[in-house]
Write an enzyme that holds these catalytic residues in place. Structure first.
Site, mmCIF file in Angstrom:
data_model
loop_
_atom_site.group_PDB
_atom_site.id
_atom_site.type_symbol
_atom_site.label_atom_id
_atom_site.label_comp_id
_atom_site.label_asym_id
_atom_site.label_seq_id
_atom_site.Cartn_x
_atom_site.Cartn_y
_atom_site.Cartn_z
ATOM 1 N N ASP A 164 12.961 4.339 44.518
ATOM 2 C CA ASP A 164 12.382 3.857 45.767
ATOM 3 C C ASP A 164 13.443 3.546 46.817
ATOM 4 O OD1 ASP A 164 13.312 1.677 44.275
ATOM 5 O OD2 ASP A 164 11.305 0.952 43.827
ATOM 6 N N HIS A 168 4.745 -4.847 38.991
ATOM 7 C CA HIS A 168 4.984 -3.559 39.661
ATOM 8 C C HIS A 168 6.098 -2.787 38.962
ATOM 9 C CE1 HIS A 168 7.915 -5.597 42.740
ATOM 10 N NE2 HIS A 168 8.634 -4.951 41.860
ATOM 11 N N GLY A 209 8.632 0.666 39.894
ATOM 12 C CA GLY A 209 8.979 1.204 41.196
ATOM 13 C C GLY A 209 8.485 0.149 42.178
ATOM 14 N N GLU A 238 2.758 -1.584 43.727
ATOM 15 C CA GLU A 238 2.202 -2.930 43.638
ATOM 16 C C GLU A 238 0.837 -2.889 42.944
ATOM 17 O OE1 GLU A 238 4.142 -5.270 44.224
ATOM 18 O OE2 GLU A 238 5.073 -5.267 46.213
HETATM 19 C C1 F6R Z 1 13.708 -1.285 42.025
HETATM 20 C C2 F6R Z 1 12.336 -1.268 41.556
HETATM 21 C C3 F6R Z 1 11.599 -2.512 41.240
HETATM 22 C C4 F6R Z 1 12.436 -3.544 40.497
HETATM 23 C C5 F6R Z 1 11.655 -4.838 40.336
HETATM 24 C C6 F6R Z 1 12.470 -5.911 39.640
HETATM 25 O O1 F6R Z 1 14.178 0.024 42.257
HETATM 26 O O2 F6R Z 1 11.793 -0.232 41.462
HETATM 27 O O3 F6R Z 1 10.458 -2.205 40.474
HETATM 28 O O4 F6R Z 1 12.803 -3.037 39.250
HETATM 29 O O5 F6R Z 1 11.278 -5.308 41.585
HETATM 30 O O6 F6R Z 1 13.532 -6.294 40.449
HETATM 31 P P1 F6R Z 1 14.707 -7.181 39.874
HETATM 32 O O7 F6R Z 1 15.404 -6.365 38.855
HETATM 33 O O8 F6R Z 1 15.602 -7.464 41.052
HETATM 34 O O9 F6R Z 1 14.082 -8.396 39.301
#
Ligand code: F6R
Length: 246
Positions: free
Chosen positions: A69, A139, A141, A144
């Site tokens: 993303d 979620h 990626g 949502e």
């Molecule tokens: C990021 C992505 C999101 C994150 C998720 C968790 O490329 O696709 O799904 O993996 O928001 O984020 P963190 O790891 O910062 O808690």
């Protein structure tokens, strides 16, 4: 459904275990196509992977990477773009070239066309191994809750909770973009293998959804139950609400 769960002590152990998994996969298949994620979860694993690759001088000239993303409205060289995150965290340390690292472009004049281009790119190359983190709301990626499971790469409006969670990277919460381009659920499920990482109690509810009976678009992570080869590497805190794992 084939979900293998590996529960380890903490974030450090999760990062090491995941780095080993990816290192072995690259070693086994030098022209592997890997799907990558950004954020706090994979940062430690990227650091550990870089170390392993540098220590062994593993050649990377034939690998290709595809990110999940990108924020809409940020240029690639914006300090908060996911492209910049990936460049600083992984691409530059591993000396991966621009033509082997793909990230959706969130700064085009036609986002729909960019989504179609990116999905076609994924289809053309094919992803062997997809790395995922998970949001507190489940979620994957930037898909949502409520995103159709048959979605391909698309524009999504980020939930307030997601923008709040990601505000830590920006000067102020208002600066967090409202929209992103993300691989869809179906795009993610096209990967041959998937590895999902999670650390911390704030991910425990999302991880537990993966181990309940229901498959629901309210918890995008549950789409993974429809994939034949998923490995989940979590620390004890994130595993805390898995039925029978308490
Ligand atoms: C990021 C992505 C999101 C994150 C998720 C968790 O490329 O696709 O799904 O993996 O928001 O984020 P963190 O790891 O910062 O808690």
């Amino acid at each position: 459904m084939t979900i293998t769960i590996q529960t380890v002590d903490d974030y450090h152990a999760m990062s090491e275990q995941a780095a080993e998994y990816f290192y072995d996969a690259i070693k086994e298949n030098p022209d592997i196509h890997i799907g990558l994620a950004t954020g706090g979860t994979p940062s430690g694993m990227y650091e550990a992977l870089i170390q392993k690759i540098q220590d062994s001088a593993l050649p990377l000239g034939a690998i290709q990477t595809f990110n999940l993303d990108e924020y809409i409205g940020l240029s690639q060289d914006d300090p908060n773009s996911y492209y910049t995150f990936m460049k600083d965290t992984l691409f530059a340390p591993l000396k991966l070239s621009r033509n082997q690292t793909y990230v959706p472009d969130g700064n085009t004049s036609d986002h729909e066309m960019e989504c179609r281009r990116y999905e076609a790119l994924i289809d053309e190359h094919g992803i062997d191994l997809q790395l995922l983190g998970v949001g507190e709301n489940g979620h994957i990626g930037f898909n949502e809750p409520g995103t159709p499971f048959d979605s391909v790469t698309h524009v999504i409006e980020l939930n307030d909770t997601t923008r709040e969670a990601n505000a830590r990277y920006f000067n102020s919460p208002d600066e967090v973009p409202t929209h992103a381009i993300t691989m869809g659920i179906r795009s993610i499920l096209k990967a041959k293998k998937i590895v999902l990482l999670a650390s911390g109690t704030n991910k425990a509810e999302a991880i537990s959804a993966l181990f309940r009976d229901t498959i629901t678009e309210d918890w995008p992570i549950t789409a993974l139950k429809e994939h034949p080869d998923v490995t989940v590497i979590v620390d004890k805190a994130a595993a805390g609400q898995i039925p029978d794992e308490k």
